[in-house]
Structures are given as structure tokens and as C-alpha cells.
Design a protein around this motif. Sequence first.
Motif, short mmCIF file in Angstrom:
data_model
loop_
_atom_site.label_atom_id
_atom_site.label_comp_id
_atom_site.label_asym_id
_atom_site.label_seq_id
_atom_site.Cartn_x
_atom_site.Cartn_y
_atom_site.Cartn_z
N LEU A 88 40.42 44.22 26.60
CA LEU A 88 40.20 45.02 27.80
C LEU A 88 39.43 44.18 28.80
N CYS A 89 40.05 43.87 29.92
CA CYS A 89 39.43 43.06 30.97
C CYS A 89 38.93 43.99 32.08
N ILE A 90 37.63 44.00 32.30
CA ILE A 90 37.03 44.90 33.28
C ILE A 90 36.58 44.10 34.50
N GLY A 91 37.07 44.51 35.67
CA GLY A 91 36.69 43.81 36.89
C GLY A 91 37.38 44.38 38.10
N LEU A 92 37.32 43.66 39.20
CA LEU A 92 37.90 44.09 40.46
C LEU A 92 39.09 43.20 40.81
N PRO A 93 40.31 43.73 40.72
CA PRO A 93 41.48 42.94 41.14
C PRO A 93 41.39 42.57 42.61
N VAL A 94 41.92 41.41 42.95
CA VAL A 94 41.83 40.90 44.31
C VAL A 94 43.20 40.41 44.76
N ARG A 95 43.50 40.62 46.02
CA ARG A 95 44.70 40.04 46.63
C ARG A 95 44.28 38.73 47.28
N ASP A 96 44.82 37.60 46.78
CA ASP A 96 44.43 36.27 47.24
C ASP A 96 45.46 35.70 48.21
N CYS B 185 47.81 37.29 43.06
CA CYS B 185 46.73 38.17 42.59
C CYS B 185 45.56 37.31 42.14
N GLY B 186 44.36 37.89 42.19
CA GLY B 186 43.19 37.16 41.76
C GLY B 186 42.09 38.09 41.30
N GLY B 187 40.88 37.53 41.23
CA GLY B 187 39.75 38.25 40.66
C GLY B 187 39.52 37.78 39.24
N ASN B 188 38.25 37.70 38.83
CA ASN B 188 37.91 37.14 37.52
C ASN B 188 38.67 37.81 36.38
N ALA B 189 38.59 39.15 36.33
CA ALA B 189 39.18 39.88 35.21
C ALA B 189 40.70 39.78 35.22
N LEU B 190 41.28 39.90 36.39
CA LEU B 190 42.74 39.86 36.48
C LEU B 190 43.26 38.47 36.10
#
Length: 315
Positions: free
Chosen positions: A15-23, A46-51
Motif C-alpha cells: 500500500l503506497c500512501i501519498g499525493l499523486p502528481v501530474r508532471d 504521472c509523478g509523486g513519491n508514492a505513485l
Amino acid sequence: MNFQDGAPKVPPRILCIGLPVRDLTFRVNVPARGSKEHATHFAEICGGNALNAAIGIARLGGRASICGPMGDSRETSSRYIFDKMAEEGIDTNHLIHMPDLVTPISAIMIDETGERSIVTFRDPDLWKVKLPSTELLLEDCAAILTESRCAPFCTELCAEAVRRGIPVVVDVDRAMSMREGLLTASSHLVFSSEPLQETADVTDDGQALHKLAKLTPSFLAGTRGPRGTIWLNEQGELEETAAFPVHTVDTLGAGDVFHGAFALAVTEGQELRQALRFASAAAALKCTRHGGAYAAPQRAEVEAFLDQHAEAGPA
């Protein structure tokens, strides 16, 4: 005859918990203030640490699900991220739309050395998210991987996971308070070098790890890019895992792929030294390709890379 012995094993679910980001990524020399530069390449990913970590896990043969806040469901960014995650085989059932808010977005400039400069907008109201129930999130969960900035909404979940014997790997890329709940609501804390020193208020990575070891029973490590990873073994002694020498063209997402690979290795029961080497190899291969986490390697590539470097060892 036990037919289960011959049945294919189900990969662990992380389970990856974080904030998805559009890069929005540009290959360009970072412009001076007030000037203009022509980019040689543009890509939307797509980006963000968890994603990014989830993509790395899926490419390496694990099962990844992602949980965290996103913007309004009517947003173009939200729909784009959901579509891309489906293509990677990542479970998005636990992503949470926040009405009238904006999904995080980043402008990323990657120079000719592969180093990246990032400008990100994150709506501060995203941190008011309420996660799904603990029982739902921990069902069939082999490990949690989260980022330290998510502490306000995931610490209680992580603490419960630790109580149940579920590994919790925290990617620490900002300074933490010495009273931070995730210091103890975790099993593995993997810092970037600068936040490690800032958290411990010392200028040496090894001294910082020893200082933090007095506050947490978690495994402690500090990643240092091309200088490899420094960590404390079970006897509290410093060890180092060297980075692999590669021609770097894009560092975007490399740290996240490292954390994803490390979390997967932990769920597979790999010994710590082996798990860190596995993660280093995955991150090194990612650095040789453009595309952020979309350049993350497949499992067979990592294993072949490790075989190639088995005799000489990383440098």
C-alpha cells in the motif's frame, strides 16, 4: 499430493500512501531569472513519491495499490492519472477525490546531466483528507510505503500496521520533528541525506543515524545518490551500500523507485544488505533512461544487472 505447492505464488501487495502528481517535464538547461530557454523535449507523465514507487513495485513483480488525496473528480489531471495507473496495473480504489480542490501539479526541468529542478503546487487543503477504514486498507497488506509529508493523515494507520507486524517503510525527504509520530510508527526509515542531517541537527550522516537510533527502533538509512546508501545494521554499526556506476540521463523518480524496490524486497524477506543492493540496482537502471518512474526497470532487468555486477560489486 499438495496441489498448493505447485500453485503460483501471489505477489505481496504494498500500500503506497501519498499525493499523486501530474508532471510536466522539459529537457532544458535551467533558465536564468528573467530569461527564456528552448526545451528539446516535453512529456506529460504521472509523478509523486508514492505513485512513482507504486510503478516501480509493479514493474518489479509486486502488487501495488495507492491511497491518498486527489483533486476534484471532474479535473483533467485526475482522469489522466487514473487512466495511467490502470495501464500500469496499479490498484486505485483507495484514491480519494477532494471536491473543488486541485490535484498536485509539477513543472520539472531536466538538464543535460540528468539532474532535475522541480516546481510543485499542492493545495494545502489536501492534507485534510480522511483515509478509508484501517481494516479495509490493511486487508491483504504485506507492507506500507509512505512519504514523511503524509504524517498528518497516515500516522495512526502506520502505527496500527506496526502493531500487527506489517512493515512500514517511510521515505523521508524533508526534515522531521524529533517528536514526529512516524519515528516510531514505522519499521524502516529511509532518509535523503540533507533531511537526515537537518532532522538530527548534525552535519554528518553517520552521526545523524546514531543520534536518531536513540529515538526509534526502526531500521535507519540515508540515501546519498551517486555516493550510495549509509545504514545501521542490527548491531548498530554503520555500513554502506555503494551506488552502481551508470551513465545518468534522468534522475527524476530514481529515489522513489529505490524506495519501492526496497519495500518489495523487505516483503520478500530479503536480507537488508541484499534488499539495499536490489533497490540500488533498480534506481541505477532507472537513471539511464528518460521518463521519470515510467523508466523503471522490469524485474528481469534488475536481476540480470545484479548478475553482471556480482563479481566486481558496485562502485
